[in-house]
Scaffold this motif. Structure first.
Motif, PDB file in Angstrom:
ATOM      1  N   ALA A  96      -5.815 -12.952  -3.350  1.00 15.52           N
ATOM      2  CA  ALA A  96      -5.189 -12.237  -4.459  1.00 15.52           C
ATOM      3  C   ALA A  96      -4.335 -11.110  -3.935  1.00 15.52           C
ATOM      4  O   ALA A  96      -4.581 -10.549  -2.860  1.00 15.52           O
ATOM      5  CB  ALA A  96      -6.257 -11.686  -5.411  1.00 15.52           C
ATOM      6  N   ALA A  97      -3.322 -10.781  -4.725  1.00 16.68           N
ATOM      7  CA  ALA A  97      -2.442  -9.636  -4.449  1.00 16.68           C
ATOM      8  C   ALA A  97      -2.296  -8.857  -5.736  1.00 16.68           C
ATOM      9  O   ALA A  97      -2.324  -9.446  -6.823  1.00 16.68           O
ATOM     10  CB  ALA A  97      -1.090 -10.126  -3.939  1.00 16.68           C
ATOM     11  N   GLY A  98      -2.159  -7.556  -5.630  1.00 16.53           N
ATOM     12  CA  GLY A  98      -2.094  -6.751  -6.837  1.00 16.53           C
ATOM     13  C   GLY A  98      -1.008  -5.695  -6.808  1.00 16.53           C
ATOM     14  O   GLY A  98      -0.473  -5.347  -5.748  1.00 16.53           O
ATOM     15  N   LEU A  99      -0.711  -5.203  -8.019  1.00 13.88           N
ATOM     16  CA  LEU A  99       0.303  -4.192  -8.215  1.00 13.88           C
ATOM     17  C   LEU A  99      -0.079  -3.460  -9.487  1.00 13.88           C
ATOM     18  O   LEU A  99      -0.528  -4.088 -10.453  1.00 13.88           O
ATOM     19  CB  LEU A  99       1.658  -4.890  -8.376  1.00 13.88           C
ATOM     20  CG  LEU A  99       2.912  -4.077  -8.561  1.00 13.88           C
ATOM     21  CD1 LEU A  99       3.202  -3.236  -7.316  1.00 13.88           C
ATOM     22  CD2 LEU A  99       4.090  -5.015  -8.829  1.00 13.88           C
ATOM     23  N   VAL A 100       0.063  -2.134  -9.505  1.00 16.92           N
ATOM     24  CA  VAL A 100      -0.293  -1.343 -10.679  1.00 16.92           C
ATOM     25  C   VAL A 100       0.930  -0.583 -11.176  1.00 16.92           C
ATOM     26  O   VAL A 100       1.639   0.064 -10.409  1.00 16.92           O
ATOM     27  CB  VAL A 100      -1.421  -0.335 -10.358  1.00 16.92           C
ATOM     28  CG1 VAL A 100      -1.719   0.559 -11.548  1.00 16.92           C
ATOM     29  CG2 VAL A 100      -2.686  -1.076  -9.918  1.00 16.92           C
ATOM     30  N   GLY A 101       1.143  -0.678 -12.487  1.00 23.48           N
ATOM     31  CA  GLY A 101       2.158   0.123 -13.154  1.00 23.48           C
ATOM     32  C   GLY A 101       1.453   1.013 -14.165  1.00 23.48           C
ATOM     33  O   GLY A 101       0.512   0.580 -14.824  1.00 23.48           O
ATOM     34  N   ARG A 102       1.855   2.266 -14.252  1.00 22.76           N
ATOM     35  CA  ARG A 102       1.241   3.194 -15.219  1.00 22.76           C
ATOM     36  C   ARG A 102       2.184   3.382 -16.398  1.00 22.76           C
ATOM     37  O   ARG A 102       3.403   3.322 -16.241  1.00 22.76           O
ATOM     38  CB  ARG A 102       0.959   4.536 -14.560  1.00 22.76           C
ATOM     39  CG  ARG A 102      -0.102   4.460 -13.472  1.00 22.76           C
ATOM     40  CD  ARG A 102      -0.384   5.798 -12.790  1.00 22.76           C
ATOM     41  NE  ARG A 102       0.783   6.268 -12.058  1.00 22.76           N
ATOM     42  CZ  ARG A 102       1.500   7.346 -12.378  1.00 22.76           C
ATOM     43  NH1 ARG A 102       1.180   8.099 -13.404  1.00 22.76           N
ATOM     44  NH2 ARG A 102       2.554   7.681 -11.657  1.00 22.76           N
TER      45      ARG A 102
END
Length: 174
Positions: A165-171
């Motif tokens: 898995a790979a992830g990215l966070v946007g607020r």
């Protein structure tokens, strides 16, 4: 380096599976155009555009991808899933802007609001920024799962088949 070459160990680690976006950096604020737009929800006053996403260095033997976007602070901490997308072919390396909104390149699962496409952020005004977590899962499953799976049903199908898995966070906040 010489020692590693002599002992048979690789000198460099494998390149990690990565997810990125040209529209925002990891843990940065999402632009208002990505916020949801729903007439029945006063917190959804954006344009409901979906960001472009790119991924690199998928695990070996990947046959398909699944992509989720989840807000763990949503629904007063119970969480809101804004996107359930799967049956993404292994040959794919990303989505252009608005593909997720338009249902292009994936099979839609049922998100918390009850639709099968991108549903942009809709946090209540005055709350701290919510964290919209994009998780891309590489799997060894052929891309032929039925449409409409919920996040939980998709996770059940992926159990034992996830390769990485790979992830990215946007607020985002109003």
């Amino acid at each position: 380096m010489l020692f590693c070459a002599l002992c048979g160990m690789p000198a460099l680690a494998d390149t990690p599976f990565r997810l990125s976006s040209p529209d925002f950096t990891d843990n940065a604020r999402l632009a208002p155009r990505f916020a949801g737009n729903a007439p029945d929800n006063p917190n959804c006053t954006g344009e409901n555009h979906s960001p472009a996403l790119n991924w690199y260095d998928a695990p070996a033997n990947t046959r398909s991808f699944a992509l989720l976007m989840h807000d763990p602070e949503g629904a007063k901490g119970l969480g809101v899933t804004h996107l359930v997308a799967y049956n993404i072919p292994a040959s794919s390396s990303g989505f252009v802007a608005n593909d997720l909104r338009d249902g292009k390149g994936y099979t839609g699962g049922t998100n918390t609001p009850g639709n099968q496409r991108w549903h942009g952020p809709c946090p209540p005004p005055g709350t701290s920024p919510h964290h919209y977590t994009f998780t891309l899962i590489a799997s060894d499953l052929e891309p032929n799962l039925p449409a409409g799976l919920t996040r939980e049903a998709l996770m059940t199908r992926l159990k034992g088949h996830a390769l990485g898995a790979a992830g990215l966070v946007g607020r985002f906040s109003q």
